[in-house]
Design a protein around this motif. Structure first.
Motif, PDB file in Angstrom:
ATOM      1  N   SER A 223      33.321 -54.778 -37.010  1.00 47.16           N
ATOM      2  CA  SER A 223      32.045 -53.953 -37.052  1.00 47.16           C
ATOM      3  C   SER A 223      32.634 -52.736 -37.906  1.00 47.16           C
ATOM      4  O   SER A 223      33.732 -52.712 -38.087  1.00 47.16           O
ATOM      5  CB  SER A 223      31.994 -53.336 -35.747  1.00 47.16           C
TER       6      SER A 223
ATOM      7  N   ALA B  49      30.283 -50.522 -47.261  1.00 44.54           N
ATOM      8  CA  ALA B  49      29.323 -51.242 -46.168  1.00 44.54           C
ATOM      9  C   ALA B  49      28.783 -52.572 -46.577  1.00 44.54           C
ATOM     10  O   ALA B  49      28.845 -53.455 -45.940  1.00 44.54           O
ATOM     11  CB  ALA B  49      28.148 -50.482 -45.804  1.00 44.54           C
TER      12      ALA B  49
ATOM     13  N   ARG C 169      35.393 -47.073 -38.657  1.00 44.19           N
ATOM     14  CA  ARG C 169      34.787 -45.984 -38.679  1.00 44.19           C
ATOM     15  C   ARG C 169      35.050 -45.192 -39.836  1.00 44.19           C
ATOM     16  O   ARG C 169      36.347 -44.820 -39.904  1.00 44.19           O
ATOM     17  CB  ARG C 169      34.856 -45.483 -37.335  1.00 44.19           C
TER      18      ARG C 169
ATOM     19  N   SER D  53      30.984 -48.909 -39.606  1.00 39.44           N
ATOM     20  CA  SER D  53      29.817 -47.820 -39.423  1.00 39.44           C
ATOM     21  C   SER D  53      30.349 -46.639 -40.274  1.00 39.44           C
ATOM     22  O   SER D  53      31.739 -46.375 -40.335  1.00 39.44           O
ATOM     23  CB  SER D  53      29.423 -47.235 -37.999  1.00 39.44           C
TER      24      SER D  53
ATOM     25  N   ASP E  55      30.291 -45.625 -28.097  1.00 43.99           N
ATOM     26  CA  ASP E  55      30.625 -46.902 -28.032  1.00 43.99           C
ATOM     27  C   ASP E  55      31.578 -47.244 -26.968  1.00 43.99           C
ATOM     28  O   ASP E  55      31.288 -48.432 -26.363  1.00 43.99           O
ATOM     29  CB  ASP E  55      31.937 -47.226 -29.403  1.00 43.99           C
TER      30      ASP E  55
ATOM     31  N   THR F 144      30.761 -55.205 -44.163  1.00 50.26           N
ATOM     32  CA  THR F 144      30.131 -55.086 -42.901  1.00 50.26           C
ATOM     33  C   THR F 144      29.990 -56.789 -42.336  1.00 50.26           C
ATOM     34  O   THR F 144      30.206 -56.776 -41.034  1.00 50.26           O
ATOM     35  CB  THR F 144      28.547 -54.801 -42.961  1.00 50.26           C
TER      36      THR F 144
END
Length: 290
Positions: free
Chosen positions: A215, A206, A192, A217, A237, A210
């Motif tokens: 994951s 990204a 994150r 973001s 989340d 990704t």
């Protein structure tokens, strides 16, 4: 994509917290600016070169270092410090010879040619001493680095990484180090990132990662709202049952308030073991951090 060759790290396994005190060797390394480039509109890269870098051993990919920036026409004097307390050693110098001191992390290390890259987030509206020196740095300028310590460990099956723009260079170094030395770990990683705009970030985060990590973001938020934004996103989340919000290990780096808030949430709300909730304050909103 080698960020750190295996020969440049004490222990590529990194199952326990690294310790610079145990690695020995000189902490002060004299360097010269070899190149200056802008990798994004608000992100400047310094390439530092020095003979002492060819034999340098780091404690991990997110090793942080003190950049000692001399005043014009001066060099960094010899320094001795107890442990890692370089701040006190610098403060004890006469003001006329006292270099600036700010903290950065290794972005790339090319041990074979004795070069290290550091990335500096630039803020035109309120530049600190480090950004001012970096904005004026040119090839041939003398400086020095004071070696400190890496933080990250390869502990758990569900690590969570939270970084603001100042910590993304270290985050990317960890990702690249993992790909080089432990590629099977990447699918466990949850990442994150919180930033003010894409102009603070090296392009391609990204796009490059990704599909390789569990994951990833990126949140773009108004300055001052980083802690609230990233904690709210992680609570969402959690509510959705996303594994990012059920970590076994936390690495949170960047602004002090943001990293502290994320660690508090992980420990108090998610029962993450305090010994495996690492947070590093690279800077403090509204205050200098020498």
């Amino acid at each position: 994509m080698t960020t750190l060759p295996a020969s440049a790290v004490n222990d590529t396994d990194l199952r326990t917290h690294p310790n610079r005190e145990e690695s020995g060797g000189a902490r002060l390394v004299r360097v010269t600016v070899a190149a200056v480039s802008d990798v994004a509109p608000n992100l400047r890269r310094l390439t530092l070169r020095g003979p002492g870098l060819a034999s340098l051993t780091l404690t991990g990919p997110d090793e942080y270092l003190g950049l000692l920036m001399p005043a014009p026409g001066q060099t960094v004097p010899e320094l001795e410090a107890e442990g890692m307390n370089i701040r006190a050693a610098v403060a004890a110098l006469d003001e006329s010879e006292r270099p600036g001191l700010r903290w950065y992390t290794v972005r790339h290390f090319r041990q074979d040619v004795g070069e290290i890259d550091i990335d500096v987030v630039m803020h035109d509206d309120h530049p600190g001493p480090g950004a001012r020196w970096v904005s004026e740095a040119s090839v041939g300028d003398d400086a020095a680095i004071w070696l400190c310590n890496a933080i990250w460990i390869r502990h758990a099956s569900r690590p969570l990484f939270v970084a603001d723009a100042s910590a993304v260079p270290a985050l990317r170094a960890i990702l690249e180090f993992t790909e080089d030395h432990h590629p099977d770990d990447l699918v466990k990683y949850h990442v994150r990132v919180v930033a003010h705009s894409p102009e603070e970030l090296e392009p391609g985060l990204a796009e490059e990662w990704t599909e390789r990590v569990g994951s990833l973001s990126i949140l773009y938020v108004t300055p001052g709202l980083e802690a609230e934004a990233v904690c709210d996103a992680l609570r969402r989340d959690r509510g959705a049952g996303h594994p990012a919000a059920s970590p076994e290990y936390l690495w949170a780096s960047g602004e002090a308030g943001m990293t502290k808030a994320v660690r508090k949430m992980a420990v108090d709300e998610w029962d993450v073991d305090r010994d495996f909730a690492d947070w590093v304050a690279y800077w403090i909103e509204g205050r200098p951090r020498p």
